[in-house]
Design a protein around this motif. Structure first.
Motif, PDB file in Angstrom:
ATOM      1  N   SER A  22     -25.702 -19.181  32.165  1.00 52.09           N
ATOM      2  CA  SER A  22     -26.106 -17.734  31.731  1.00 52.09           C
ATOM      3  C   SER A  22     -27.161 -17.401  32.564  1.00 52.09           C
ATOM      4  O   SER A  22     -27.521 -16.072  32.491  1.00 52.09           O
ATOM      5  N   LYS A  23     -27.944 -18.094  33.384  1.00 55.26           N
ATOM      6  CA  LYS A  23     -28.876 -17.786  34.034  1.00 55.26           C
ATOM      7  C   LYS A  23     -28.538 -17.723  35.515  1.00 55.26           C
ATOM      8  O   LYS A  23     -29.464 -17.652  36.427  1.00 55.26           O
ATOM      9  N   GLY A  24     -27.291 -17.523  35.661  1.00 54.10           N
ATOM     10  CA  GLY A  24     -26.901 -17.314  37.064  1.00 54.10           C
ATOM     11  C   GLY A  24     -26.955 -18.569  38.295  1.00 54.10           C
ATOM     12  O   GLY A  24     -26.906 -18.247  39.226  1.00 54.10           O
ATOM     13  N   GLN A  25     -26.971 -19.721  37.448  1.00 54.15           N
ATOM     14  CA  GLN A  25     -27.062 -20.924  38.492  1.00 54.15           C
ATOM     15  C   GLN A  25     -25.805 -21.675  38.299  1.00 54.15           C
ATOM     16  O   GLN A  25     -26.008 -23.152  38.726  1.00 54.15           O
ATOM     17  N   ALA A  26     -24.466 -21.010  38.383  1.00 54.55           N
ATOM     18  CA  ALA A  26     -23.501 -21.589  38.486  1.00 54.55           C
ATOM     19  C   ALA A  26     -22.815 -21.129  39.565  1.00 54.55           C
ATOM     20  O   ALA A  26     -21.757 -20.236  39.238  1.00 54.55           O
ATOM     21  N   PRO A  27     -22.918 -21.383  40.954  1.00 54.12           N
ATOM     22  CA  PRO A  27     -22.379 -20.717  42.042  1.00 54.12           C
ATOM     23  C   PRO A  27     -20.674 -21.079  42.274  1.00 54.12           C
ATOM     24  O   PRO A  27     -20.231 -22.049  41.595  1.00 54.12           O
ATOM     25  N   ASP A  28     -19.858 -19.935  42.565  1.00 49.88           N
ATOM     26  CA  ASP A  28     -18.562 -20.377  43.074  1.00 49.88           C
ATOM     27  C   ASP A  28     -18.381 -20.458  44.478  1.00 49.88           C
ATOM     28  O   ASP A  28     -18.599 -19.593  45.420  1.00 49.88           O
ATOM     29  N   ILE A  29     -18.238 -21.697  44.891  1.00 53.13           N
ATOM     30  CA  ILE A  29     -17.943 -21.997  46.316  1.00 53.13           C
ATOM     31  C   ILE A  29     -17.185 -20.961  46.935  1.00 53.13           C
ATOM     32  O   ILE A  29     -17.337 -20.769  48.302  1.00 53.13           O
ATOM     33  N   GLY A  30     -15.962 -20.488  46.407  1.00 53.57           N
ATOM     34  CA  GLY A  30     -15.224 -20.015  47.157  1.00 53.57           C
ATOM     35  C   GLY A  30     -15.441 -18.468  47.390  1.00 53.57           C
ATOM     36  O   GLY A  30     -14.773 -18.048  48.310  1.00 53.57           O
ATOM     37  N   LEU A  31     -16.624 -18.039  46.929  1.00 58.00           N
ATOM     38  CA  LEU A  31     -17.202 -16.892  47.092  1.00 58.00           C
ATOM     39  C   LEU A  31     -18.135 -16.887  48.706  1.00 58.00           C
ATOM     40  O   LEU A  31     -18.693 -15.787  48.995  1.00 58.00           O
ATOM     41  N   PHE A  32     -18.500 -18.070  48.977  1.00 57.19           N
ATOM     42  CA  PHE A  32     -19.309 -17.744  50.287  1.00 57.19           C
ATOM     43  C   PHE A  32     -18.295 -17.309  51.277  1.00 57.19           C
ATOM     44  O   PHE A  32     -17.104 -17.656  51.506  1.00 57.19           O
ATOM     45  N   PRO A  33     -18.990 -16.714  52.280  1.00 57.28           N
ATOM     46  CA  PRO A  33     -18.330 -15.939  53.437  1.00 57.28           C
ATOM     47  C   PRO A  33     -17.784 -16.971  54.285  1.00 57.28           C
ATOM     48  O   PRO A  33     -16.683 -16.673  55.068  1.00 57.28           O
ATOM     49  N   ASP A  34     -18.290 -18.189  54.661  1.00 61.00           N
ATOM     50  CA  ASP A  34     -17.681 -18.979  55.663  1.00 61.00           C
ATOM     51  C   ASP A  34     -18.152 -20.466  55.486  1.00 61.00           C
ATOM     52  O   ASP A  34     -19.066 -20.887  54.564  1.00 61.00           O
ATOM     53  N   ILE A  35     -17.609 -21.385  56.317  1.00 61.19           N
ATOM     54  CA  ILE A  35     -18.146 -23.011  56.234  1.00 61.19           C
ATOM     55  C   ILE A  35     -19.734 -22.915  56.548  1.00 61.19           C
ATOM     56  O   ILE A  35     -20.201 -23.707  55.991  1.00 61.19           O
ATOM     57  N   PRO A  36     -19.880 -22.279  57.778  1.00 63.00           N
ATOM     58  CA  PRO A  36     -21.504 -22.672  58.062  1.00 63.00           C
ATOM     59  C   PRO A  36     -22.477 -21.998  57.113  1.00 63.00           C
ATOM     60  O   PRO A  36     -23.551 -22.979  56.699  1.00 63.00           O
ATOM     61  N   ALA A  37     -22.043 -21.136  56.203  1.00 62.86           N
ATOM     62  CA  ALA A  37     -23.004 -20.861  55.154  1.00 62.86           C
ATOM     63  C   ALA A  37     -22.979 -21.810  53.930  1.00 62.86           C
ATOM     64  O   ALA A  37     -23.876 -21.972  53.452  1.00 62.86           O
ATOM     65  N   LEU A  38     -21.897 -22.438  53.660  1.00 65.19           N
ATOM     66  CA  LEU A  38     -21.672 -23.527  52.709  1.00 65.19           C
ATOM     67  C   LEU A  38     -22.201 -24.618  53.165  1.00 65.19           C
ATOM     68  O   LEU A  38     -22.958 -25.236  52.409  1.00 65.19           O
ATOM     69  N   ARG A  39     -22.231 -24.750  54.561  1.00 59.63           N
ATOM     70  CA  ARG A  39     -22.836 -26.372  54.853  1.00 59.63           C
ATOM     71  C   ARG A  39     -24.412 -25.966  54.553  1.00 59.63           C
ATOM     72  O   ARG A  39     -25.127 -27.107  54.363  1.00 59.63           O
ATOM     73  N   GLN A  40     -25.138 -24.883  54.913  1.00 62.40           N
ATOM     74  CA  GLN A  40     -26.406 -24.680  54.695  1.00 62.40           C
ATOM     75  C   GLN A  40     -26.893 -24.911  53.141  1.00 62.40           C
ATOM     76  O   GLN A  40     -27.530 -25.515  52.987  1.00 62.40           O
ATOM     77  N   TRP A  41     -26.016 -24.458  52.347  1.00 65.57           N
ATOM     78  CA  TRP A  41     -26.085 -24.204  50.928  1.00 65.57           C
ATOM     79  C   TRP A  41     -25.816 -25.862  50.529  1.00 65.57           C
ATOM     80  O   TRP A  41     -26.944 -26.136  49.566  1.00 65.57           O
ATOM     81  N   ILE A  42     -25.085 -26.617  50.727  1.00 68.05           N
ATOM     82  CA  ILE A  42     -24.626 -27.831  50.162  1.00 68.05           C
ATOM     83  C   ILE A  42     -26.126 -28.697  50.794  1.00 68.05           C
ATOM     84  O   ILE A  42     -26.536 -29.627  49.749  1.00 68.05           O
ATOM     85  N   THR A  43     -26.451 -28.672  51.886  1.00 73.46           N
ATOM     86  CA  THR A  43     -27.581 -29.381  52.385  1.00 73.46           C
ATOM     87  C   THR A  43     -28.928 -29.292  51.663  1.00 73.46           C
ATOM     88  O   THR A  43     -29.695 -30.176  50.988  1.00 73.46           O
ATOM     89  N   GLN A  44     -29.232 -27.827  51.273  1.00 73.48           N
ATOM     90  CA  GLN A  44     -30.248 -27.474  50.420  1.00 73.48           C
ATOM     91  C   GLN A  44     -30.183 -28.036  48.870  1.00 73.48           C
ATOM     92  O   GLN A  44     -31.077 -28.578  48.656  1.00 73.48           O
ATOM     93  N   SER A  45     -28.887 -28.064  48.382  1.00 76.08           N
ATOM     94  CA  SER A  45     -28.679 -28.404  47.151  1.00 76.08           C
ATOM     95  C   SER A  45     -29.009 -29.877  46.798  1.00 76.08           C
ATOM     96  O   SER A  45     -29.602 -30.535  46.116  1.00 76.08           O
ATOM     97  N   LYS A  46     -28.328 -30.849  48.018  1.00 68.91           N
ATOM     98  CA  LYS A  46     -28.280 -32.143  47.980  1.00 68.91           C
ATOM     99  C   LYS A  46     -29.752 -32.741  48.211  1.00 68.91           C
ATOM    100  O   LYS A  46     -30.409 -33.691  47.633  1.00 68.91           O
ATOM    101  N   GLU A  47     -30.712 -32.188  48.889  1.00 68.35           N
ATOM    102  CA  GLU A  47     -31.888 -32.446  49.150  1.00 68.35           C
ATOM    103  C   GLU A  47     -32.696 -32.176  47.950  1.00 68.35           C
ATOM    104  O   GLU A  47     -33.367 -33.034  47.426  1.00 68.35           O
ATOM    105  N   ALA A  48     -32.493 -31.027  47.286  1.00 73.14           N
ATOM    106  CA  ALA A  48     -32.994 -30.618  45.998  1.00 73.14           C
ATOM    107  C   ALA A  48     -32.910 -31.564  44.887  1.00 73.14           C
ATOM    108  O   ALA A  48     -33.962 -32.117  44.229  1.00 73.14           O
TER     109      ALA A  48
END
Length: 369
Positions: A22-48
């Motif tokens: 409800s706080k907008g913290q549930a991303p939909d991976i399918g909406l990312f524009p491309d694989i490079p954008a996803l790679r940056q996101w997953i790295t940041q998420s896993k490090e956090a």
């Protein structure tokens, strides 16, 4: 838990997760524009996640090794060892990260490897296999298998104390595939346990009557108006799933719009990793379909999410191992939670439980050897 009368009930949204969503913290991976954008996101998420849930884990030494694969290319394998190892030798765990075979890296399973080393005295090898779309199927499988062979001989562990392989999502897929390859090749030492976290084990597709139609074409749009009711008559069919199990396979349709991993995200990953649809029934991608069957596989520990499109294939696979082959299994179920929730919302109590269960489950596997 795998004997639930209605697996569909496990998709009812968990209240704690609902608040996060409800706080907008549930991303939909399918909406990312491309694989490079996803790679940056997953790295940041896993490090956090590692920082939030792991903090500083003492008693672990880490070292990176450049390991040659069958084609001469070298990948990184990060080895985690106890600072004060047991005099009797340390069991081995080889871990393959998730990320749809396209994203992620060593940071994905850093927390798990450190915990297994710190709490269970294991030597862990974290495998940085090559990713699609640059390196398509079956290269990630070959890398994971080759790295496992290297680890068994060179990581400094004593596999007679326990030899586990494991992974999350795509990594769970490769865990099941490598287990079959290892068994069929008669490789030694024997793998003694598989840790399958939200695994993909048999490719499925939701048949769409008009998937190839051009919606911009007015004539096609007119036809679709009359075809739409057929979707009620001919429900989605889990293609490639053996006929005996199809009736239990509803999660792909039920959870096609689930948070994090929905149908769009699965299509994005699969199309980049293994674009040829006919290849997807190959047991190096769909291990449930291996012609040599499941007999002789090691004990297996499953972690499965109720709001996950992959839920039912994991439950079916566990049931096949346990009921048809008599293989020891253990299942921890997370009702109302989506694929990979603990990485997105590490502060949830159930996320802490998932990580704790991962360590306990590995401990259970070590007891089965």
């Amino acid at each position: 838990m795998a004997d639930l009368k209605d697996w569909r009930q496990t998709a009812q949204e968990d209240p704690e997760w609902a608040e996060t969503a409800s706080k907008g913290q549930a991303p939909d991976i399918g909406l990312f524009p491309d694989i490079p954008a996803l790679r940056q996101w997953i790295t940041q998420s896993k490090e956090a996640m590692s920082a939030e849930m792991g903090g500083s884990i003492s008693g672990v030494n880490e070292s990176d090794h450049q390991v040659a694969m069958r084609d001469g290319h070298k990948i990184t394998c990060r080895v985690y060892k106890p600072e004060s190892p047991s005099s009797g030798g340390s069991p081995l765990a080889v871990i393959y990260h998730g990320g749809g075979w396209c994203i992620g890296g060593l940071e994905n399973e850093e927390l798990l490897c450190r915990l297994l080393t710190s709490k269970l005295g294991m030597i862990c090898v974290n495998v940085d296999y090559r990713l699609a779309p640059e390196h398509k199927w079956p290269l990630a499988i070959h890398d994971s298998y080759d790295a496992t062979k290297w680890a068994a001989k060179n990581a400094g562990a004593d596999p007679s104390k326990g030899f586990l392989i494991g992974g999350t999502s795509a990594g769970g897929n490769m865990t099941a595939v490598v287990a079959h390859m290892w068994r069929d090749a008669g490789d030694k030492p024997a793998i003694t346990g598989c840790h399958l976290m939200i695994p993909a084990v048999c490719w499925q597709v939701l048949h769409k009557i008009y998937s190839s139609c051009d919606l911009a074409n007015s004539a096609t749009t007119h036809i679709l108006y009359f075809l739409q009711p057929l979707a009620l008559i001919y429900p989605p069919d889990p293609q490639f799933m053996p006929a005996a199990y199809k009736k239990d396979c509803t999660s792909m349709e039920q959870n096609k719009d689930a948070p994090i991993l929905g149908q769009k995200a699965m299509d994005l990953f699969t199309d980049n990793y293994i674009p040829n649809v006919e290849d997807r029934k190959d047991p190096l991608f769909s291990p449930l379909l291996v012609p040599t069957g499941q007999k002789g596989l090691p004990p297996s520990y499953f972690q499965i999410c109720g709001m996950d499109p992959l839920r039912d294939e994991a439950l079916i696979y566990e049931r096949v191992l346990r009921e048809e082959q008599g293989i020891k299994t253990k299942v921890d179920m997370y009702p109302g939670l989506p694929h990979g929730f603990w990485s997105i919302a590490p502060k949830l109590k159930v996320s802490e439980k998932f990580v704790e269960d991962s360590v306990k489950g590995a401990g259970w596997l070590l007891q089965q050897k």
